[in-house]
Design an enzyme around this catalytic site. Structure first.
Site, PDB file in Angstrom:
ATOM      1  CE1 TYR A 192      -4.011  -1.668   0.077  1.00  0.00           C
ATOM      2  CE2 TYR A 192      -2.883  -3.282   1.746  1.00  0.00           C
ATOM      3  CZ  TYR A 192      -4.062  -3.236   0.844  1.00  0.00           C
ATOM      4  OH  TYR A 192      -4.939  -4.059   0.732  1.00  0.00           O
ATOM      5  CG  HIS A 247      -9.790  -0.351  -5.411  1.00  0.00           C
ATOM      6  ND1 HIS A 247     -10.208  -0.879  -4.133  1.00  0.00           N
ATOM      7  CD2 HIS A 247     -10.645  -0.532  -6.287  1.00  0.00           C
ATOM      8  CE1 HIS A 247     -11.366  -1.342  -4.333  1.00  0.00           C
ATOM      9  NE2 HIS A 247     -11.816  -0.932  -5.467  1.00  0.00           N
TER      10      HIS A 247
HETATM   11  C1  DHK Z   1      -7.716  -1.297  -0.111  1.00  0.00           C
HETATM   12  C2  DHK Z   1      -7.756  -2.485   0.648  1.00  0.00           C
HETATM   13  O1  DHK Z   1      -7.903  -2.084   1.957  1.00  0.00           O
HETATM   14  C3  DHK Z   1      -8.076  -3.671   0.278  1.00  0.00           C
HETATM   15  O2  DHK Z   1      -9.019  -4.480   0.921  1.00  0.00           O
HETATM   16  C4  DHK Z   1      -8.641  -3.931  -1.233  1.00  0.00           C
HETATM   17  C5  DHK Z   1      -7.707  -1.576  -1.364  1.00  0.00           C
HETATM   18  C6  DHK Z   1      -7.868  -2.847  -2.123  1.00  0.00           C
HETATM   19  C7  DHK Z   1      -6.745  -0.668  -2.283  1.00  0.00           C
HETATM   20  O3  DHK Z   1      -6.150  -1.272  -3.092  1.00  0.00           O
HETATM   21  O4  DHK Z   1      -6.976   0.454  -2.109  1.00  0.00           O
HETATM   22  O5  DHK Z   1      -8.521  -5.186  -1.615  1.00  0.00           O
END
Ligand code: DHK
Length: 145
Positions: free
Chosen positions: A24, A101
């Protein structure tokens, strides 16, 4: 008059920066918020940025958007893959909606590849990190005019 956009963030996005940074990224939710406000300014959009770990709170905010906002940018996070209730809430509000996302959900676990919430959105942008939000805001701007 600049258009008003409600930017909603679902569960666990408050943990950005700490949460699986290899997936992330290292930017925090506050960084993302500042980025969205700056982008909004550039694109002449008025941003209201919110995050919740509670489905009901997100649903309430979506309902409130009716007659108050010109569009919704939503990262439903994990709820996108599971929540018919969130989909139904989005369908209650007939304004442009774009789902974003951070990650490319199509490159990840198979259970992340379906999005219920996307069915009520004009389009989906994923895989560009925080730039997904910038692209999502421009998409909304295009739609709203
Ligand atoms: C964020 C999340 O928390 C995941 O559960 C999703 C998403 C993807 C993102 O890529 O921002 O699967």
């Amino acid at each position: 008059m600049s258009k008003k956009i409600l930017v909603l963030n679902g569960p666990n996005l408050n943990m950005l920066g700490i949460r699986e940074p290899e997936i992330y990224g290292t930017k925090t939710l506050s960084d993302l918020e500042a980025f969205c406000y700056a982008e909004g300014k550039k694109q002449s959009l008025q941003i209201d940025f919110r995050q919740s770990n509670f489905e009901g709170e997100l649903i309430g905010w979506i309902h409130e958007a009716l007659n108050k906002f010109d569009g919704i940018l939503i990262n439903p996070a994990g709820l996108g893959h599971t929540s018919v209730a969130l989909l139904d809430a989005l369908s209650c509000v007939d304004i442009p909606k774009v789902e974003v996302h951070l990650t490319n959900i199509h490159k990840r676990d198979s259970f992340r590849q379906n999005s219920f919430t996307a069915k009520s959105c004009n389009g989906v942008i994923c895989g560009f990190g925080i730039n997904s939000y910038k692209l999502g805001l421009s998409a909304l701007k295009e739609i709203i005019g």
